[in-house]
Design a protein around this motif. Structure first.
Motif, PDB file in Angstrom:
ATOM      1  N   TYR A  93       0.745  -1.243  -0.013  1.00  0.00           N
ATOM      2  CA  TYR A  93       0.183   0.013   0.006  1.00  0.00           C
ATOM      3  C   TYR A  93       0.800   1.349  -0.144  1.00  0.00           C
ATOM      4  CZ  TYR A  93      -3.277   3.501   1.941  1.00  0.00           C
ATOM      5  OH  TYR A  93      -3.895   4.508   2.096  1.00  0.00           O
ATOM      6  N   PRO A  94       1.928   1.455   0.913  1.00  0.00           N
ATOM      7  CA  PRO A  94       2.637   2.664   0.937  1.00  0.00           C
ATOM      8  C   PRO A  94       3.508   2.961  -0.372  1.00  0.00           C
ATOM      9  CG  PRO A  94       3.249   1.211   2.640  1.00  0.00           C
ATOM     10  CD  PRO A  94       2.290   0.392   2.084  1.00  0.00           C
ATOM     11  N   LYS A  95       3.813   1.730  -0.928  1.00  0.00           N
ATOM     12  CA  LYS A  95       4.881   2.013  -2.087  1.00  0.00           C
ATOM     13  C   LYS A  95       3.751   2.256  -3.182  1.00  0.00           C
ATOM     14  CE  LYS A  95       8.382  -1.261  -0.786  1.00  0.00           C
ATOM     15  NZ  LYS A  95       8.131  -1.655   0.679  1.00  0.00           N
ATOM     16  N   LEU A  96       2.477   1.982  -3.271  1.00  0.00           N
ATOM     17  CA  LEU A  96       1.864   2.077  -4.434  1.00  0.00           C
ATOM     18  C   LEU A  96       1.192   3.781  -4.495  1.00  0.00           C
ATOM     19  CD1 LEU A  96      -0.744  -0.734  -4.766  1.00  0.00           C
ATOM     20  CD2 LEU A  96       0.966   0.216  -6.179  1.00  0.00           C
ATOM     21  N   LEU A  97       1.108   4.281  -3.139  1.00  0.00           N
ATOM     22  CA  LEU A  97       0.473   5.681  -3.173  1.00  0.00           C
ATOM     23  C   LEU A  97       1.061   6.650  -4.123  1.00  0.00           C
ATOM     24  CD1 LEU A  97      -0.818   5.886   0.417  1.00  0.00           C
ATOM     25  CD2 LEU A  97      -2.104   5.572  -1.429  1.00  0.00           C
ATOM     26  N   PRO A  98       2.547   6.861  -3.816  1.00  0.00           N
ATOM     27  CA  PRO A  98       3.069   7.731  -4.964  1.00  0.00           C
ATOM     28  C   PRO A  98       3.025   7.487  -6.352  1.00  0.00           C
ATOM     29  CG  PRO A  98       4.873   6.680  -3.638  1.00  0.00           C
ATOM     30  CD  PRO A  98       3.514   6.306  -3.176  1.00  0.00           C
ATOM     31  N   HIS A  99       3.038   6.279  -6.776  1.00  0.00           N
ATOM     32  CA  HIS A  99       2.835   5.927  -8.064  1.00  0.00           C
ATOM     33  C   HIS A  99       1.611   6.149  -8.582  1.00  0.00           C
ATOM     34  CE1 HIS A  99       6.997   4.425  -8.282  1.00  0.00           C
ATOM     35  NE2 HIS A  99       6.847   4.300  -7.081  1.00  0.00           N
ATOM     36  N   MET A 100       0.440   5.920  -7.925  1.00  0.00           N
ATOM     37  CA  MET A 100      -0.932   6.217  -8.238  1.00  0.00           C
ATOM     38  C   MET A 100      -1.143   7.605  -8.817  1.00  0.00           C
ATOM     39  SD  MET A 100      -2.940   3.687  -5.688  1.00  0.00           S
ATOM     40  CE  MET A 100      -4.626   4.442  -6.086  1.00  0.00           C
ATOM     41  N   VAL A 101      -0.581   8.645  -8.347  1.00  0.00           N
ATOM     42  CA  VAL A 101      -0.709  10.002  -8.622  1.00  0.00           C
ATOM     43  C   VAL A 101       0.318   9.977 -10.132  1.00  0.00           C
ATOM     44  CG1 VAL A 101      -0.050  12.161  -8.040  1.00  0.00           C
ATOM     45  CG2 VAL A 101      -0.794  10.806  -6.258  1.00  0.00           C
ATOM     46  N   GLU A 102       1.443   9.510 -10.004  1.00  0.00           N
ATOM     47  CA  GLU A 102       2.390   9.597 -11.327  1.00  0.00           C
ATOM     48  C   GLU A 102       1.494   8.915 -12.456  1.00  0.00           C
ATOM     49  OE1 GLU A 102       6.054   6.884 -12.002  1.00  0.00           O
ATOM     50  OE2 GLU A 102       6.063   7.964 -10.263  1.00  0.00           O
ATOM     51  N   VAL A 103       0.829   7.801 -12.394  1.00  0.00           N
ATOM     52  CA  VAL A 103       0.390   7.158 -13.658  1.00  0.00           C
ATOM     53  C   VAL A 103      -1.116   7.839 -14.161  1.00  0.00           C
ATOM     54  CG1 VAL A 103       1.521   4.928 -12.772  1.00  0.00           C
ATOM     55  CG2 VAL A 103      -1.012   5.442 -12.277  1.00  0.00           C
ATOM     56  N   MET A 104      -1.435   8.662 -13.481  1.00  0.00           N
ATOM     57  CA  MET A 104      -2.787   9.250 -13.570  1.00  0.00           C
ATOM     58  C   MET A 104      -3.226   9.666 -15.056  1.00  0.00           C
ATOM     59  SD  MET A 104      -5.168   9.279 -11.468  1.00  0.00           S
ATOM     60  CE  MET A 104      -5.867   9.908  -9.889  1.00  0.00           C
ATOM     61  N   ASP A 105      -1.875  10.164 -15.699  1.00  0.00           N
ATOM     62  CA  ASP A 105      -2.194  10.470 -17.126  1.00  0.00           C
ATOM     63  C   ASP A 105      -2.062   9.340 -18.306  1.00  0.00           C
ATOM     64  OD1 ASP A 105      -2.355  13.047 -16.452  1.00  0.00           O
ATOM     65  OD2 ASP A 105      -0.489  13.679 -16.492  1.00  0.00           O
ATOM     66  N   ASP A 106      -1.412   8.321 -17.839  1.00  0.00           N
ATOM     67  CA  ASP A 106      -1.191   7.276 -18.772  1.00  0.00           C
ATOM     68  C   ASP A 106      -1.602   6.048 -18.190  1.00  0.00           C
ATOM     69  OD1 ASP A 106      -0.037   5.971 -20.934  1.00  0.00           O
ATOM     70  OD2 ASP A 106       1.938   5.926 -20.059  1.00  0.00           O
ATOM     71  N   VAL A 107      -2.809   5.750 -17.726  1.00  0.00           N
ATOM     72  CA  VAL A 107      -3.332   4.550 -17.135  1.00  0.00           C
ATOM     73  C   VAL A 107      -3.624   3.424 -18.019  1.00  0.00           C
ATOM     74  CG1 VAL A 107      -5.363   3.597 -16.010  1.00  0.00           C
ATOM     75  CG2 VAL A 107      -4.548   6.049 -15.376  1.00  0.00           C
ATOM     76  N   GLU A 108      -2.996   2.385 -17.883  1.00  0.00           N
ATOM     77  CA  GLU A 108      -3.297   1.218 -18.890  1.00  0.00           C
ATOM     78  C   GLU A 108      -4.570   0.257 -18.477  1.00  0.00           C
ATOM     79  OE1 GLU A 108       0.138  -1.611 -19.699  1.00  0.00           O
ATOM     80  OE2 GLU A 108       1.273  -0.278 -18.243  1.00  0.00           O
ATOM     81  N   ASP A 109      -5.282  -0.028 -19.784  1.00  0.00           N
ATOM     82  CA  ASP A 109      -6.359  -1.112 -19.348  1.00  0.00           C
ATOM     83  C   ASP A 109      -5.828  -2.294 -19.126  1.00  0.00           C
ATOM     84  OD1 ASP A 109      -8.868  -1.591 -19.391  1.00  0.00           O
ATOM     85  OD2 ASP A 109      -9.234  -1.474 -21.602  1.00  0.00           O
TER      86      ASP A 109
END
Ligand code: SF4
Ligand code: SF4
Length: 422
Positions: free
Chosen positions: A223-239
């Motif tokens: 969970y804590p490792k994912l949080l910063p990356h969830m913001v970062e991937v916002m513009d390029d979310v894969e399906d």
């Protein structure tokens, strides 16, 4: 493989011997000895209740760290549906899945996707096997472990299908082999788990010989490792998502039963409720239903001790997330052999007192006799949860009747009377 492996451990230096956990354990697996809470692993079903209740955080669940991925050339994450319920305002599960690829995984395979296939297979199995009704779900490993040690008469009612995570592991591995052409040993498949029971199910599975999962990493560690990356991937979310309402629903209590598309079911959650239902089932009070869904944790997998969110809040989040999803996104069909148990679950008579009926009856009589000598206060001062449990320990030869402070006090009084007579 240790058939009585448990993922729950005691951090000895933190334990104060306060007896909170011995009172809470549903299988009476814990005793306080020399001021420390010791678990009898044969009795433990990995329900996590002792972890929840310990005020000193002395009980913990062991799981794999992220370093378990080292040595594998291609790594696949298997996120449980309850994972999505950990985040605030999540509108698209693909954000979590894309972020998983940023923290070291090469691919993701949603357990919810496999859950939809298990739902389809369960519907078929339930329909074809009315002689086994009510079938009991086998997705919660704590429940299966509980039945194997305490409710042997219900073993024939167990739904003999693999848990979604095992099916997800084999499908993910198959896909990785096709996509990469790598040798199988270079592909690692890792479950992001909400509870210790599922860690145990990977290390010591029931219903199959070996698990196809290479590691079980706690959700609270990812969970804590994912949080910063969830913001970062916002513009390029894969399906990447392969699950719909049915699959994601498995994270909440009642979700598995919901996927059966029948009204003839009962869903219970929380280990004490589960035990009550199993007792009623044994007494044939509920025999007209087709299916019984049981989850050891309150609220279902969202209530696992390796999650971060309050289970009731998590439940609402999952419900909201499902709102605009298609019913299912999985349209493949499993072969007859895929996803089924390959090994029978056997009764493990860990609670029996003797090696045969005659010896057991004699020992039960001794337990009764000893219990009558104890005050019946169930005070826990002896380190056992109840007076009866202490009597059983004495009969098993692992405790002494003078462990009871009341018996000890009487003994000391008698002794001092005798000494004073000389
Ligand atoms: S609850 Fe159990 S593990 Fe925690 S301090 Fe008390 S006796 Fe020790
Ligand atoms: S995990 Fe559950 S069964 Fe195991 S010792 Fe703790 S409370 Fe008892």
């Amino acid at each position: 493989m240790d058939k009585f492996y448990t993922s729950v451990r005691l951090e000895e230096k933190l334990c104060k011997g306060c007896i909170n956990c011995i009172k809470r354990c549903p299988t009476q697996a814990i005793r306080v000895r020399n001021g420390k809470a010791v678990i009898t692993k044969e009795f433990c079903i990995d329900c996590g209740e002792c972890i929840r209740i310990c005020p000193h955080h002395a009980k913990l669940a062991v799981s794999d760290s992220m370093s378990v991925m080292e040595g594998f050339a291609y790594k696949v994450a298997l996120p449980a549906p309850s994972m999505y319920a950990q985040f605030n305002h999540l509108e698209d599960v693909n954000i979590v899945l894309t972020a998983l690829k940023k923290i070291g995984f090469d691919d993701v395979y949603e357990v919810g996707g496999a859950a939809e296939l298990v739902s389809a297979k369960s519907r078929e199995y339930v329909e074809k096997n009315p002689d086994q009704w009510p079938l009991i779900s086998t997705a919660c490993p704590s429940v299966v472990r509980l039945i194997r040690v305490r409710f042997p008469n219900l073993i024939p009612n167990l739904l003999p299908l693999q848990a979604p995570v095992e099916l997800a592991a084999s499908l993910a591995r198959k896909r990785a082999l096709e996509d990469t052409g790598l040798p199988p040993e270079k592909i690692g498949v890792f479950f992001i788990t909400p509870c210790p029971a599922k860690v145990t199910a990977v290390r010591s599975p029931l219903g199959i010989t070996n698990s196809g999962i290479d590691g079980a990493i706690a959700m609270k560690d990812v969970y804590p490792k994912l949080l910063p990356h969830m913001v970062e991937v916002m513009d390029d979310v894969e399906d990447l998502s392969i699950s719909g309402k049915i699959g994601i629903g498995w994270g909440n209590a009642g979700g598995e039963a919901g996927g059966l598309l029948t009204d003839s079911y009962l869903a219970a959650d929380g280990i004490e409720n589960v035990i009550r239902v199993l007792e009623d089932l044994e007494d044939q009070k509920i025999s007209t239903l087709e299916f019984i869904e049981l989850n050891a944790c309150n609220g279902g997998c969202v209530g696992g001790v390796l999650t971060v969110e309050n289970p009731y809040v998590a439940k609402v989040k999952l419900k909201q997330l499902r709102k605009y999803m298609p019913v299912t996104r999985n349209h493949t069909e499993l072969s007859e052999e895929e996803g089924v148990w390959t090994k029978e679950v056997q009764y493990e008579p860990v609670f029996k007192l003797g090696d045969n009926m005659k010896e057991s009856i004699a020992k039960m009589a001794k337990v009764e006799e000893l219990s009558n000598q104890f005050p019946g206060l169930d005070c826990g001062a002896c380190g056992a949860p109840t007076c009866k449990a202490l009597a059983e320990d004495v009969v098993r030869g692992v405790a002494n009747e003078k462990d009871c402070i009341h018996v000890l006090r009487e003994f000391v009084h008698k002794l001092s009377d005798e000494i004073s007579r000389f």
